[in-house]
Motif scaffolding. Sequence first.
Motif, PDB file in Angstrom:
ATOM      1  N   GLU A   1       0.801  -1.161   0.047  1.00 15.37           N
ATOM      2  CA  GLU A   1       0.028   0.141  -0.005  1.00 15.37           C
ATOM      3  C   GLU A   1       0.908   1.229  -0.081  1.00 15.37           C
ATOM      4  OE1 GLU A   1      -2.120   1.048   3.610  1.00 15.37           O
ATOM      5  OE2 GLU A   1      -1.093  -0.450   4.789  1.00 15.37           O
TER       6      GLU A   1
ATOM      7  N   ASP B   1      -4.047  -2.982  10.690  1.00 21.15           N
ATOM      8  CA  ASP B   1      -4.992  -1.982  10.937  1.00 21.15           C
ATOM      9  C   ASP B   1      -6.420  -2.205  10.561  1.00 21.15           C
ATOM     10  OD1 ASP B   1      -4.956  -2.063   8.291  1.00 21.15           O
ATOM     11  OD2 ASP B   1      -4.041   0.083   8.040  1.00 21.15           O
TER      12      ASP B   1
ATOM     13  N   ARG C   1      -2.882  -2.050  18.255  1.00 19.64           N
ATOM     14  CA  ARG C   1      -2.647  -0.634  17.748  1.00 19.64           C
ATOM     15  C   ARG C   1      -2.567   0.436  18.946  1.00 19.64           C
ATOM     16  NH1 ARG C   1      -1.246   0.047  12.315  1.00 19.64           N
ATOM     17  NH2 ARG C   1      -2.590   2.004  12.322  1.00 19.64           N
TER      18      ARG C   1
ATOM     19  N   HIS D   1       5.033  -3.580  13.963  1.00 15.05           N
ATOM     20  CA  HIS D   1       3.852  -3.347  13.272  1.00 15.05           C
ATOM     21  C   HIS D   1       2.674  -3.993  13.736  1.00 15.05           C
ATOM     22  CE1 HIS D   1       1.572  -3.706   9.636  1.00 15.05           C
ATOM     23  NE2 HIS D   1       1.199  -4.808   9.853  1.00 15.05           N
TER      24      HIS D   1
HETATM   25 MG    MG Z   1       0.079   0.497   8.608  1.00 12.28          MG
END
Ligand code: MG
Length: 135
Positions: A52, A119, A86, A116
């Motif tokens: 992405e 999401d 997150r 990481h």
């Molecule tokens: Mg990301």
Amino acid sequence: MAEKTLILVKPDAFARNLTGEILARFERKGLTIEALKLVHTPRETAETHYAEHAERPFFGELVDFITSGPLVAAILSGNDAIKASRQLIGATNPLEAATGSIRGDFATLVGENMVHGSDSPESAEREIGIWFPEL
Ligand code: MG
Ligand code: DAT
């Protein structure tokens, strides 16, 4: 809601011997390690994972960094595992990440931000397939 997420303890964190500390934070939150491996990441895997961002100016450096040394990939499960992870990881830029979050506590550089975490449920499914194709 029970769900799974894909976590990477990135090469900077691994090199600093913080893998156990970081995994402990996820466990302490109540998340469960479903799968765990040390990976010497092929360039193609890093490019697929970060597809992405392929057009972003930092893409080359990002792939260089993520392939610069071993990392630890994990599948975590638990209640709202994606959002919970997150939260623990903190904002992308460590200088904006809250103290108490992993990035807030251990990092200063956006390009070396320790961890990481997927999401979204779609990202988690895609990323689990990249890092754990055998499952
Ligand atoms: Mg990301
Ligand atoms: P996150 O890792 O918080 O999901 P992201 O998906 O926007 O953040 O970006 C992926 C990674 O790319 C990020 O962890 C670090 C790197 N990155 C993001 N923005 C950057 C920037 N402006 N300069 C350098 N690296 C950046």
